[in-house]
Design an enzyme around this catalytic site. Structure first.
Site, PDB file in Angstrom:
ATOM      1  N   GLU A  76     -17.037  37.809 -27.991  1.00 55.89           N
ATOM      2  CA  GLU A  76     -17.135  39.277 -28.005  1.00 55.89           C
ATOM      3  C   GLU A  76     -18.575  39.753 -28.112  1.00 55.89           C
ATOM      4  O   GLU A  76     -18.992  40.696 -27.432  1.00 55.89           O
ATOM      5  CB  GLU A  76     -16.304  39.866 -29.151  1.00 55.89           C
ATOM      6  CG  GLU A  76     -14.791  39.827 -28.918  1.00 55.89           C
ATOM      7  CD  GLU A  76     -14.164  38.471 -29.171  1.00 55.89           C
ATOM      8  OE1 GLU A  76     -14.874  37.571 -29.679  1.00 55.89           O
ATOM      9  OE2 GLU A  76     -12.981  38.287 -28.860  1.00 55.89           O
ATOM     10  N   HIS A 145      -4.193  43.321 -35.797  1.00 53.86           N
ATOM     11  CA  HIS A 145      -4.090  43.879 -34.448  1.00 53.86           C
ATOM     12  C   HIS A 145      -3.704  45.350 -34.447  1.00 53.86           C
ATOM     13  O   HIS A 145      -3.329  45.871 -33.406  1.00 53.86           O
ATOM     14  CB  HIS A 145      -3.024  43.139 -33.629  1.00 53.86           C
ATOM     15  CG  HIS A 145      -3.401  41.772 -33.198  1.00 53.86           C
ATOM     16  ND1 HIS A 145      -3.488  40.716 -34.058  1.00 53.86           N
ATOM     17  CD2 HIS A 145      -3.717  41.280 -31.977  1.00 53.86           C
ATOM     18  CE1 HIS A 145      -3.820  39.619 -33.388  1.00 53.86           C
ATOM     19  NE2 HIS A 145      -3.978  39.934 -32.119  1.00 53.86           N
TER      20      HIS A 145
END
Ligand SMILES: Cc1ncc(C[n+]2csc(CCOP(=O)(O)OP(=O)(O)O)c2C)c(N)n1
Ligand SMILES: [Mg+2]
Lengths: 340, 326
Positions: A76, A145
């Site tokens: 990322e 999440h």
């Protein structure tokens, strides 16, 4: 015509209405961006062969090839930073991070580079980058999440934060974000991808400056954005039955906030409820309440209410998750409390 | 192509005199903030930057005066930045750790260890996607190699065969932590090679050796071979920063490395082969010192940015978002 020139507060598109979904509208926006500007490319984990982890970019690899629909490894920080560098070098990258939780691994690049480079360089290095990511709960994905951390990003000067809550904005925000000279973070709420509705066939760029009044009303202003808009509108309907006319403001852009629209509405209704899926402490909702009291204190008939997520890491079990999130009933109750 | 040794010497001297003056000015309070000196490591910046063209980009760290000078960022604008003046290369918003010069494609000092690596990866990606033959050189320390960003970036650069020159300045310390305490394996070039990059160690005290290595590396990178990793073995003669009492290094160790001062080393070699006299060296030195002195005077006389401009460049002047902070 540039996206800027075409943009408008709410689309004035006149074409025939077509059935679509939030996901398809996002994909159409990506397709258009890739088609219209050679400098645009999409980059992220599984955006290509897999079709996007939420199928937003499905089919784009086949249409535009692996250079412009670029799968990345699980890195990322590196690929967000690569977006920043490529933007500086003249490209117009769209970087997709699977969810806001994972963007924590790229926080260094977003906060220390993307947001700061222009200022730190004395104006020499604007970063015309768009970062898309999924946010929000409602799908029993538990604590890694599901969080709504866009409010954190809204804390940071140098970036623009937008959250499309409607099909029109899902379709139209990307083009304007790409024409912005500075970094824009676009938050797609995970529960909205399957939202169905109609959109004008020629719908296009929308502005990223103004909040929108999604429902007019006279007795209370309900302020929401992203995944909370639909249930806030539902709450407004329910309030009608209680004899309370609710105006619903969709923030659309979380930074910079459109104070004029927020405060303008509260001046008319004299009451306000902020609905935010983020946590309450140190939050975007707190910021909005502060601005209302700074700018409209003497117009208020009641303390401003907030409906936020419970201060827990999002639990998995469905009843716990539902209990943690703002619900229609809790929004209605908060609005009624402002009546005293 | 390699550089003229005499030019390398001139660059190194400029860096050395610039920084010595910075240290004085720091003690005098004219320069504030963190100040990380590069003294002892000049051969690296001089040798590498001499091989870059104006279309190439450079990304650096907070120890970047040497890279900026070797890259050709004007001395005056650097010194003015140290003073925090509007005439500085970052209009006084960056200081010693954040020197930028767009016209030299000098994309900054970065004060987050490892933070410049992903940015450099992106510059290389942008060049590649636009079909330009440019190379991006990224400087970072041995300490940065322990960061996850290094791993991510080298893997991606190899995977995408990007035109990235990774210049690891192995000065054996990350602040007070010696390399043996930072890395399980201290053979840094070997580790980089394990990712699939071409990598080799270089004597970072020898400007000519650095320059030769850089010439070969830049050639490879520009030719499309993917990233090259150079481990430049060097040493900082001074403490990590002006705040550092330097308690963790033995005096003998420092003295041994000072015996290999890159400026002395190159000057001695040039004297030996007859291409430099003591008088020549004194002349170059005097010239450099005069330039630094003039830059200090100009910096001191430079204007300050009015505080009314505080929130400028948070968003682009052309952005509607600029109103939200002004
Ligand atoms: C992410 C991060 N962690 C810690 C620091 C504090 N810090 C600044 S320099 C430094 C040492 C870095 O060593 P190295 O990469 O070898 O570079 P050198 O200073 O030796 O040139 C540390 C720990 C920082 N700036 N950024
Ligand atoms: Mg070091």
């Amino acid at each position: 015509m540039t996206a800027k020139a075409r943009s408008k507060a709410t689309s004035s598109a006149k074409g025939p209405l077509v059935e679509t979904t939030y996901r398809d509208a996002l994909r159409e926006a990506l397709r258009e961006a890739l088609r219209e500007d050679d400098r645009v490319f999409l980059m992220g984990e599984d955006v290509g062969s897999y079709g996007g982890c939420f199928a937003v970019s499905l089919g784009l690899l086949e249409e535009f090839g692996p250079e412009r629909v670029r799968d990345t490894p699980l890195s990322e920080s590196a690929f967000v930073g690569a977006g920043i560098g490529a933007a500086i070098q003249g490209m117009r990258p769209i970087v997709e991070v699977m969810t806001v939780n994972f963007s924590m691994l790229a926080l260094d690049q977003i906060v220390n580079n993307a947001a700061a480079l222009l200022h730190m360089s004395g104006g020499q290095y604007p970063v015309p980058l768009v970062i898309r990511m999924t946010t929000g709960a409602g799908r029993q994905l538990a604590a890694q999440h599901s969080h709504s951390l866009e409010g954190w990003y809204a804390h940071v000067p140098g970036i623009r934060i937008v959250a499309p809550a409607t099909l029109e904005d899902a379709r139209g925000m990307l083009a304007t974000a790409l024409s912005d000279p500075d970094p824009v973070l676009l938050f797609e709420h995970g529960s909205l991808y399957t939202m169905k509705g109609t959109l004008r066939a020629d719908a296009g760029a929308v502005d990223l400056d103004r909040a929108a009044v999604r429902r007019p009303g006279t007795d209370v202003t309900l302020i929401a954005y992203g995944g909370m808009l639909a249930r806030t509108l539902e709450a407004a309907e329910a309030l009608d039955a209680e004899g309370m006319s609710a105006e619903v403001v969709d923030l659309r852009t979380l930074r910079p906030l459109d104070d004029a629209t927020i405060v303008g509405s509260v001046r008319n209704t004299h009451r306000a409820v902020v609905v935010d899926e983020g946590w309450r402490s140190g939050s975007l909702s707190a910021e909005i309440v502060a601005r209302i009291q700074e700018q409209a204190f003497y117009d208020l008939d009641a303390p401003v209410e907030r409906v936020c997520s419970a201060e827990v890491p999002m639990p998995y079990a469905h009843q716990l998750e539902a209990a943690a999130l703002p619900q229609v009933a809790s929004i209605v109750a908060a609005a009624l409390r402002t009546k005293g | 192509m390699t550089a003229e040794p005499l030019d390398l010497l001139r660059t190194m001297l400029l860096i050395r005199r610039f920084e010595e003056r910075c240290a004085e000015l720091y003690s005098g309070g004219q320069i504030r903030g963190f100040l990380h000196l590069y003294v002892g490591e000049e051969a690296v910046a001089a040798g590498v930057c001499a091989e870059l063209t104006e279309d190439d980009s450079v990304v650096s760290t907070y120890r970047e005066h040497g890279h900026a000078l070797a890259r050709g960022v004007p001395l005056e604008s650097l010194m003015a930045e140290m003073f925090g003046k509007v005439t500085g290369c970052s209009r006084g918003r960056g200081g010693s750790m954040h020197l930028f010069d767009r016209s030299r494609r000098f994309v900054g000092g970065n004060a987050v260890v490892g933070g410049g690596l992903p940015l450099a990866l992106g510059l290389a990606l942008g060049d590649r996607m636009q079909g330009t033959p440019a190379v991006t050189a990224c400087f970072f320390g041995d300490g940065a190699m322990a960061e996850g960003e290094f791993h991510e970036v080298l893997n991606l650069a190899v995977l995408w065969r990007l035109p990235l020159l990774l210049c690891c300045e192995n000065n054996l310390y990350a602040m007070g932590t010696s390399i043996a305490k930072e890395h399980g394996s201290t053979e840094l070039a070997l580790r980089a090679a394990s990712y699939g990059a071409t990598a080799w160690p270089v004597d970072g005290m020898d400007a000519v050796a650095v320059n030769r290595a850089a010439a070969r590396a830049v050639d490879e990178v520009r030719g499309g071979a993917g990233p090259v990793f150079l481990e430049l073995r060097t040493y900082r003669f001074r403490a990590h920063s002006m705040y550092d009492p330097d308690r963790y290094r033995a005096k003998d160790e420092i003295a041994d490395w000072r015996d290999r001062d890159p400026i002395e080393l190159l000057a001695a070699r040039l004297r030996a082969d007859g291409s430099l006299t003591d008088a020549d060296l004194a002349e170059i030195d005097a010239e450099v010192v005069a330039r630094v002195t003039a830059a200090v005077e100009a910096a001191a006389a430079g204007e300050e940015e009015p505080v009314e401009e505080l929130t400028r460049f948070v968003y682009s002047d052309t952005s509607t978002a600029a109103r939200s902070v002004r």
